[in-house]
Design a protein around this motif. Structure first.
Motif, PDB file in Angstrom:
ATOM      1  N   TYR A  91      11.438   9.672  -8.335  1.00  0.00           N
ATOM      2  CA  TYR A  91      11.582   9.435  -6.897  1.00  0.00           C
ATOM      3  C   TYR A  91      12.993   9.751  -6.450  1.00  0.00           C
ATOM      4  O   TYR A  91      13.877   8.894  -6.489  1.00  0.00           O
ATOM      5  N   TRP A  92      13.197  10.988  -6.013  1.00  0.00           N
ATOM      6  CA  TRP A  92      14.551  11.432  -5.693  1.00  0.00           C
ATOM      7  C   TRP A  92      15.165  10.665  -4.541  1.00  0.00           C
ATOM      8  O   TRP A  92      16.378  10.515  -4.452  1.00  0.00           O
ATOM      9  N   TRP A  93      14.332  10.145  -3.618  1.00  0.00           N
ATOM     10  CA  TRP A  93      14.898   9.494  -2.441  1.00  0.00           C
ATOM     11  C   TRP A  93      15.564   8.166  -2.762  1.00  0.00           C
ATOM     12  O   TRP A  93      16.255   7.610  -1.930  1.00  0.00           O
ATOM     13  N   MET A  94      15.358   7.669  -3.986  1.00  0.00           N
ATOM     14  CA  MET A  94      16.049   6.435  -4.344  1.00  0.00           C
ATOM     15  C   MET A  94      17.556   6.679  -4.483  1.00  0.00           C
ATOM     16  O   MET A  94      18.347   5.747  -4.524  1.00  0.00           O
ATOM     17  N   PHE A  95      17.956   7.973  -4.562  1.00  0.00           N
ATOM     18  CA  PHE A  95      19.377   8.311  -4.621  1.00  0.00           C
ATOM     19  C   PHE A  95      20.039   8.276  -3.241  1.00  0.00           C
ATOM     20  O   PHE A  95      21.257   8.264  -3.150  1.00  0.00           O
ATOM     21  N   LEU A  96      19.245   8.303  -2.178  1.00  0.00           N
ATOM     22  CA  LEU A  96      19.811   8.454  -0.831  1.00  0.00           C
ATOM     23  C   LEU A  96      20.841   7.374  -0.470  1.00  0.00           C
ATOM     24  O   LEU A  96      21.874   7.706   0.109  1.00  0.00           O
TER      25      LEU A  96
ATOM     26  N   GLY B 294      12.487   6.755   2.630  1.00  0.00           N
ATOM     27  CA  GLY B 294      11.390   6.459   1.723  1.00  0.00           C
ATOM     28  C   GLY B 294      11.251   4.960   1.498  1.00  0.00           C
ATOM     29  O   GLY B 294      11.921   4.161   2.153  1.00  0.00           O
ATOM     30  N   THR B 295      10.382   4.584   0.565  1.00  0.00           N
ATOM     31  CA  THR B 295      10.228   3.163   0.265  1.00  0.00           C
ATOM     32  C   THR B 295      10.419   2.928  -1.219  1.00  0.00           C
ATOM     33  O   THR B 295      10.369   3.852  -2.022  1.00  0.00           O
ATOM     34  N   ASP B 296      10.656   1.660  -1.581  1.00  0.00           N
ATOM     35  CA  ASP B 296      10.867   1.338  -2.995  1.00  0.00           C
ATOM     36  C   ASP B 296       9.564   0.850  -3.631  1.00  0.00           C
ATOM     37  O   ASP B 296       8.482   0.967  -3.043  1.00  0.00           O
ATOM     38  N   GLY B 297       9.659   0.288  -4.810  1.00  0.00           N
ATOM     39  CA  GLY B 297       8.468  -0.086  -5.580  1.00  0.00           C
ATOM     40  C   GLY B 297       7.595  -1.122  -4.910  1.00  0.00           C
ATOM     41  O   GLY B 297       6.408  -1.241  -5.235  1.00  0.00           O
ATOM     42  N   LEU B 298       8.158  -1.900  -3.982  1.00  0.00           N
ATOM     43  CA  LEU B 298       7.357  -2.895  -3.271  1.00  0.00           C
ATOM     44  C   LEU B 298       7.026  -2.436  -1.864  1.00  0.00           C
ATOM     45  O   LEU B 298       6.579  -3.218  -1.040  1.00  0.00           O
ATOM     46  N   GLY B 299       7.269  -1.164  -1.577  1.00  0.00           N
ATOM     47  CA  GLY B 299       6.963  -0.635  -0.266  1.00  0.00           C
ATOM     48  C   GLY B 299       7.929  -1.073   0.808  1.00  0.00           C
ATOM     49  O   GLY B 299       7.619  -1.032   1.991  1.00  0.00           O
ATOM     50  N   ARG B 300       9.119  -1.520   0.403  1.00  0.00           N
ATOM     51  CA  ARG B 300      10.105  -1.911   1.407  1.00  0.00           C
ATOM     52  C   ARG B 300      10.850  -0.667   1.877  1.00  0.00           C
ATOM     53  O   ARG B 300      11.118   0.237   1.087  1.00  0.00           O
ATOM     54  N   ASP B 301      11.189  -0.656   3.166  1.00  0.00           N
ATOM     55  CA  ASP B 301      11.845   0.498   3.754  1.00  0.00           C
ATOM     56  C   ASP B 301      13.268   0.629   3.212  1.00  0.00           C
ATOM     57  O   ASP B 301      14.098  -0.261   3.407  1.00  0.00           O
ATOM     58  N   GLN B 302      13.539   1.755   2.530  1.00  0.00           N
ATOM     59  CA  GLN B 302      14.843   1.943   1.896  1.00  0.00           C
ATOM     60  C   GLN B 302      15.966   2.054   2.919  1.00  0.00           C
ATOM     61  O   GLN B 302      17.083   1.636   2.657  1.00  0.00           O
ATOM     62  N   PHE B 303      15.666   2.649   4.083  1.00  0.00           N
ATOM     63  CA  PHE B 303      16.705   2.822   5.097  1.00  0.00           C
ATOM     64  C   PHE B 303      17.179   1.457   5.608  1.00  0.00           C
ATOM     65  O   PHE B 303      18.376   1.196   5.694  1.00  0.00           O
ATOM     66  N   SER B 304      16.209   0.583   5.890  1.00  0.00           N
ATOM     67  CA  SER B 304      16.590  -0.762   6.333  1.00  0.00           C
ATOM     68  C   SER B 304      17.345  -1.481   5.232  1.00  0.00           C
ATOM     69  O   SER B 304      18.359  -2.151   5.478  1.00  0.00           O
TER      70      SER B 304
ATOM     71  N   MET C 265       0.827  -1.209   0.000  1.00  0.00           N
ATOM     72  CA  MET C 265       0.000   0.000   0.000  1.00  0.00           C
ATOM     73  C   MET C 265       0.860   1.258   0.000  1.00  0.00           C
ATOM     74  O   MET C 265       0.356   2.358  -0.176  1.00  0.00           O
ATOM     75  N   ALA C 266       2.127   1.098   0.258  1.00  0.00           N
ATOM     76  CA  ALA C 266       2.991   2.281   0.351  1.00  0.00           C
ATOM     77  C   ALA C 266       4.178   2.149  -0.580  1.00  0.00           C
ATOM     78  O   ALA C 266       5.326   2.248  -0.155  1.00  0.00           O
ATOM     79  N   ALA C 267       3.920   1.879  -1.881  1.00  0.00           N
ATOM     80  CA  ALA C 267       4.998   1.807  -2.838  1.00  0.00           C
ATOM     81  C   ALA C 267       5.493   3.215  -3.162  1.00  0.00           C
ATOM     82  O   ALA C 267       4.687   4.136  -3.331  1.00  0.00           O
ATOM     83  N   PHE C 268       6.804   3.360  -3.248  1.00  0.00           N
ATOM     84  CA  PHE C 268       7.426   4.655  -3.566  1.00  0.00           C
ATOM     85  C   PHE C 268       6.907   5.784  -2.691  1.00  0.00           C
ATOM     86  O   PHE C 268       6.556   6.865  -3.187  1.00  0.00           O
ATOM     87  N   ALA C 269       6.792   5.521  -1.388  1.00  0.00           N
ATOM     88  CA  ALA C 269       6.417   6.599  -0.474  1.00  0.00           C
ATOM     89  C   ALA C 269       7.661   7.422  -0.171  1.00  0.00           C
ATOM     90  O   ALA C 269       8.745   6.866  -0.012  1.00  0.00           O
ATOM     91  N   PRO C 270       7.528   8.739  -0.123  1.00  0.00           N
ATOM     92  CA  PRO C 270       8.696   9.578   0.178  1.00  0.00           C
ATOM     93  C   PRO C 270       9.131   9.398   1.626  1.00  0.00           C
ATOM     94  O   PRO C 270       8.380   8.829   2.423  1.00  0.00           O
ATOM     95  N   PRO C 271      10.339   9.862   1.968  1.00  0.00           N
ATOM     96  CA  PRO C 271      10.804   9.741   3.349  1.00  0.00           C
ATOM     97  C   PRO C 271       9.793  10.305   4.336  1.00  0.00           C
ATOM     98  O   PRO C 271       9.215  11.368   4.099  1.00  0.00           O
TER      99      PRO C 271
END
Lengths: 326, 322
Positions: free
Chosen positions: A293-298, A102-112, A36-42
């Motif tokens: 999705y700029w946060w994918m660069f983080l 933020g999260t990626d295309g499957l809503g996984r937490d990018q930070f983790s 439910m939260a794919a590509f959510a910003p930070p």
């Protein structure tokens, strides 16, 4: 200037501890999805007087650029040292989700995913460096010490590995191995590949040092007093090599981390769902991801900080080495 | 002449070794292109066996290698399973596209690196030097992948530069000047990525050798003779510093080819990089070997050319060579 080396070392140790304990520091598992939260910003962390809390983000299409809006009616506090199921450094009560990158295309937490991925990439790089330096030191010492036929054979062989652009060699060796493997198998495979093709350069450096080192007076004296070859190599030659090997290590680790990243980026490394820095950057190859999705660069920006610490470290070591040599 | 001949023989042996090594590695690999075919129920085992026989895949490795070498000497590098064309034909079109990026990038990078390096060596410690070294450090620690991705983002966001491929749709109908413009626009971003990726190492080397040369006694003598500073730098110091740089030129080709592979993949440039990647994934044996061999050849050519240059600009080596 004097402090660069210890400070750099401390920073590096801190960074590695952070990734070593990523299971505790990361709020979620690397594979935990939230469709439910794919590509959510930070997630924005708001500061209240008593405790920091976050707003949960509800799906709200067409309202903002990202398609997500903060739903301000519900507040979720950020707790430290969470103990529910498994313990984490910080987290929020569900249904709230905190995703700092933020999260990626499957809503996984990018930070983790960044923490888990960096653990994999960094330790692959470190193990590969260890392997390459071990092989390089052994071969270089053998070549330099025994000279003549052994030396020329080993060095011609080393030249074969230096005659190819690095990435091409990496791909060639990768092509020789099975493509689809489990993440753990791939991890060790990558370590072995990178280590096995990286030995040539350190071997040449070590050989050079041994060549001049074995003619020094104390080595000759030991030889004339009847010391065996093994003893001389271990007690008199090896200590002369340490400095260069250490400086090489600081140079090689980021290079080998990058090798892992490159292979995973090109789809030849660690596969889904395991995270690696290469995988994370690889998602940016899709045009819609990179442009929206700029946060994918983080993760990439965080990677720069790691590389910078290694760079400072390598420089400081090299300066120290020059100082000792003079 | 002896010097050059030695290097040439050395390079040939090296290429031979590389071919042997890659052939061995890839032949020992589990599975080949045809083993994927076996899984297809529509293709009979007899067909696969016949194909295997046709491509000599059922022979022992030494026999295959000797066949391959005999053909390779005549310029035939084998046959691509996936593309169904001779490898030489496939590679020659791709290598041209790669050179279209790498040659301008090399020239541009060296011009900029020499200019920046000479200036920061001349102004050592001043703000010009510090700005330059901050810039090179930043570029040095940034992985090539990240540089490529950032420029992909710039290209996509700005919209000034076409993204993906080498030419636009309807390229064949354009006039000659329009064609040139189209390719230049497509190549601009990849070339920028290449230049930025290889330039920090070059700048640091130019600066270091220039500083070393600036501290030598003959420079002080020349300055005492009243030679103006700019002439001193360009006519006296730079030639003295050029020697290690010429050697670096050959070695920088290796770096360039590596970065080129990533750039081509990210920007979907139809060069050697994407081809090699595809053939590794498809186990297209002879294409992989051909691509690796050609990269080794390009690298050795680069080193050979830099040896030639070294011979031309350093009389000491000429004397030693005789």
């Amino acid at each position: 200037m004097k402090l660069t080396l210890p400070l750099g070392l401390l920073t590096l140790i801190g960074i590695h501890l952070l990734f070593l304990f990523c299971g505790y520091i990361a709020p979620y598992d690397e594979a935990q999805q939230d469709r439910m939260a794919a590509f959510a910003p930070p997630t924005k962390v708001h500061l209240a007087r008593s405790y920091p809390y976050i707003y949960v983000c509800a799906w709200n299409a067409h309202e903002t650029d990202s398609g997500y809006d903060e739903d301000c009616s519900q507040k979720f506090a950020v707790h430290l040292f969470v103990n529910g199921g498994d313990s984490h450094l910080f987290g929020v009560a569900s249904p709230g989700r905190i995703s700092l990158f933020g999260t990626d295309g499957l809503g996984r937490d990018q930070f983790s995913r960044f923490l888990f991925g960096a653990r994999l990439s960094l330790f692959a790089g470190i193990l590969a460096t260890f392997l390459a330096l071990l092989l390089g030191t052994l071969i270089g010492m053998t070549a330099g010490f025994y000279g003549s036929f052994v030396d020329s054979t080993l060095m011609r062989f080393a030249e074969l590995f230096l005659a190819l652009p690095w990435i091409y060699l990496l791909l060639a060796v990768r092509a020789f191995l099975p493509l689809h493997l489990s993440p753990i198998q791939t991890f060790f495979l990558l370590v072995v590949i990178i280590g096995a093709i990286g030995w040539a350069r350190p071997a040449r450096l070590v050989r050079g040092i041994v060549l001049s080192g074995k003619e020094r007076n104390f080595v000759l004296a030991a030889k004339n007093l009847g010391a065996s070859n093994g003893y001389i190599l271990r007690r008199h030659i090896l200590p002369q090599v340490y400095g260069v090997v250490l400086a090489q290590a600081a140079l090689l680790v980021p290079q080998y981390v990058l090798a892992e990243i490159t292979l995973s980026f090109l789809g030849l490394g660690v596969g889904e769902p395991a995270a690696s820095l290469g995988n994370l950057l690889g998602e940016l190859q899709q045009y819609h991801v990179i442009s929206s999705y700029w946060w994918m660069f983080l993760p990439g920006i965080a990677l720069l900080l790691i590389f910078f610490s290694y760079f400072v470290m390598a420089n400081a070591l090299q300066r120290r080495l020059k100082f000792i040599a003079v | 002449m002896r010097f050059l001949l030695n290097r040439l023989i050395h390079a040939i042996f090296l290429l031979f070794g590389v071919s042997l090594l890659s052939f061995l590695l890839l032949s020992l690999a589990p599975g080949d292109y045809l083993s994927e075919m076996q899984l297809n129920p529509q293709i009979s085992p007899e067909t696969v066996a016949a194909l295997r026989h046709q491509y000599n895949l059922d022979r022992p490795i030494p026999v295959r290698y000797s066949h391959w070498v005999a053909a390779a000497v005549k310029g035939d590098l084998g046959f691509s399973f996936a593309y169904n064309v001779p490898v030489t034909k496939l590679l020659s079109s791709r290598i041209l596209n790669t050179l279209l990026l790498t040659i301008p990038a090399t020239i541009l990078a060296w011009i900029i690196a020499i200019a920046v390096g000479v200036i920061s060596a001349a102004k050592q410690g001043r703000w010009e030097d510090q700005v330059a070294s901050a810039g090179t450090t930043t570029l040095l620690i940034t992985p090539d992948i990240l540089i490529a991705l950032v420029f992909l983002w710039v290209a996509l966001r700005s919209g000034y530069f076409p993204v993906g491929g080498m030419v636009s749709v309807g390229f064949d109908e354009l006039t000659a000047t329009q064609k040139l413009r189209d390719i230049t626009l497509h190549a601009a971003i990849p070339i920028t990525i290449l230049v930025l990726s290889i330039i920090p190492v070059l700048i640091r080397h130019v600066r270091a050798t220039m500083i070393e040369a600036l501290h030598s006694p003959f420079v002080r003598a020349a300055r005492a003779h009243g030679i103006p500073r700019s002439r001193l730098l360009l006519r006296h110091v730079f030639p003295a510093a050029a020697n290690p740089l010429v050697s670096l030129f050959g070695l920088s080709i290796a770096n360039l080819l590596g970065v080129g592979l990533i750039t081509e993949v990210v920007m979907s440039w139809p060069g050697m990089g994407p081809l090699l990647l595809e053939s590794v994934q498809a186990r297209d044996l002879y294409v992989v070997i051909g691509a690796i061999l050609i990269s080794a050849f390009v690298l050795q050519t680069g080193i050979f050319v830099s040896d030639l240059l070294l011979l031309a600009c350093d009389p000491r080596i000429r004397k030693g060579a005789r």
